[in-house]
Design an enzyme around this catalytic site. Structure first.
Site, PDB file in Angstrom:
ATOM      1  N   ASP A   9      -6.100  56.581 -51.864  1.00 53.55           N
ATOM      2  CA  ASP A   9      -5.325  55.776 -50.921  1.00 53.55           C
ATOM      3  C   ASP A   9      -6.061  55.733 -49.589  1.00 53.55           C
ATOM      4  OD1 ASP A   9      -4.859  58.195 -49.651  1.00 53.55           O
ATOM      5  OD2 ASP A   9      -2.869  58.440 -50.499  1.00 53.55           O
TER       6      ASP A   9
ATOM      7  N   ASP B 181       1.866  55.469 -59.324  1.00 52.05           N
ATOM      8  CA  ASP B 181       1.597  56.885 -59.061  1.00 52.05           C
ATOM      9  C   ASP B 181       2.825  57.494 -58.433  1.00 52.05           C
ATOM     10  OD1 ASP B 181       1.046  57.827 -55.939  1.00 52.05           O
ATOM     11  OD2 ASP B 181       0.920  55.659 -56.244  1.00 52.05           O
TER      12      ASP B 181
END
Length: 379
Positions: A95, A274
């Protein structure tokens, strides 16, 4: 030439669900896929061998912010990149660090060209820009990089959500331009996903998605979910956003969800997800099974000789009783976290495999109706 490629192999004619294959430099990934979260380059309680060989995980998520602060992206680069550093053979998505930075509240300040923040470790001042987060993730050698975005809290006003969304779009353009320049000199393949924001306002989500699609990146993420909003609102936002995203590119819903939510997002066209819940809940004694949630501390499991989940083929379920698992949890033994995490991640992966099989076999609507009732206790 695309940095990754995505092919759709089957679609559900009654929903937006599809099964596909995501081709990366570190292997092919069957979708829909759930990505276990390895925040600090590790999924707590499991080895990389557990994940790759025993559980069959093809892609992990790691955290740019935490690895940037410790051990640092330059050290990871010197060690040969994140794959070599953590001895992981398969794909990695990182990320951008935006969610963690914006969660710091009083420790950060937003600027038009990035965000200045203080380390939660020692108070040192740092700055993330759209370009710098690309450079950090390339130092990691991530297969899929995420663009720096602003993830507003929930709820916020429409006015602030628009301002924040427009900033995210500007950052995505800057990051993508920098990424494309870097790729001209890179011998390795990487992909960049921008992130659709706009809080829970569908008009802003559509506006953001439309602007990001113009960048023609290799995939798209939907962020700003699981920030306190009601689940129906989250699904509504995903549905509105997905309708604008190209069908030829993978879509990633960030930070979702509970077991009962997984097929709901897939039904709305999501390919990648996720969440920290399977590992975090495992450590806290909350276990997901095909029959619902098990809270292992409950006294009724004290002398229960049965496996955690009779339908599960994981090592935990094949080897240990609920009574033994409860004993480990009550005793504070590290082994409990290992066994529980192994099982919970297996459960999530099994759900995704069931979903994929249902899409390919043409039975996904029936599966969705069934799972909505059988998994409601787990959600």
């Amino acid at each position: 030439m695309p940095q990754i490629s995505f092919e759709v192999v089957a679609e559900c004619p009654h929903t937006r669900a599809r099964a596909g294959v995501l081709h990366t430099a570190h292997g092919d990934i069957e979708t829909p896929v759930f990505m276990p979260v390895g925040t600090q380059a590790t999924v707590k309680g499991l080895t990389q061998r557990d994940l790759a060989e025993d559980l069959g995980v093809k892609i992990l998520l790691s955290n740019t912010y935490h690895l940037y602060l410790r051990p640092g992206h330059e050290l990871i680069r010197q060690m040969g990149g994140l794959h070599k550093f953590m001895s992981w053979p398969n794909a990695i998505l990182t990320d951008s660090g935006g969610f963690q930075v914006f969660s710091l509240s009083g420790l950060r300040k937003i600027h038009e060209h990035g965000v200045v923040f203080q380390s939660h470790l020692n108070g040192d001042t740092h700055k993330f820009t759209p370009e710098s987060t690309v450079d950090v993730q390339l130092a990691y050698g991530s297969d899929i990089l995420m663009v720096l975005d602003e993830c507003p809290e929930y709820p916020v006003s429409h006015e602030y959500a628009r301002e924040s969304m427009q900033r995210t779009v500007r950052w995505a353009r800057e990051a993508n331009e920098h990424f494309l320049e870097r790729m001209k000199q890179m011998p390795t393949r990487h992909a960049l996903f921008p992130i659709v924001q706009g809080s829970m306002f569908t008009d802003l989500r559509r506006e953001c998605a439309t602007a990001l699609v113009d960048l023609d990146t290799d995939g798209y993420a939907i962020g700003g979910l699981s920030v306190g909003e009601p689940r129906p609102l989250s699904l509504e936002v995903v549905e509105a956003t997905e309708a604008i995203l190209p069908r030829t590119k993978p879509r990633y819903a960030m930070g979702v969800g509970m077991p009962a939510e997984l097929p709901e997002y897939v039904a709305r066209g999501i390919d990648m997800m996720d969440c920290v819940l399977p590992s975090r809940n495992a450590r806290n004694g909350y276990l997901f099974t095909s029959e619902g949630r098990v809270i292992i501390k409950h006294a009724r499991y004290k002398d229960d000789e049965g496996p955690l989940d009779p339908r599960c083929a994981c090592y935990t379920c094949k080897s240990y009783s609920r009574a033994y698992l409860r004993h480990l949890f009550q005793s504070g033994e590290i082994l409990f976290s290992v066994l529980a995490t192994r099982h919970n991640i297996q459960r999530y992966l099994d759900i995704m495999r069931e979903i994929r099989h249902a899409i390919i076999s043409g039975s996904f609507p029936d599966y969705l109706r069934c799972v909505q009732s059988s998994l409601h206790d787990a959600g």
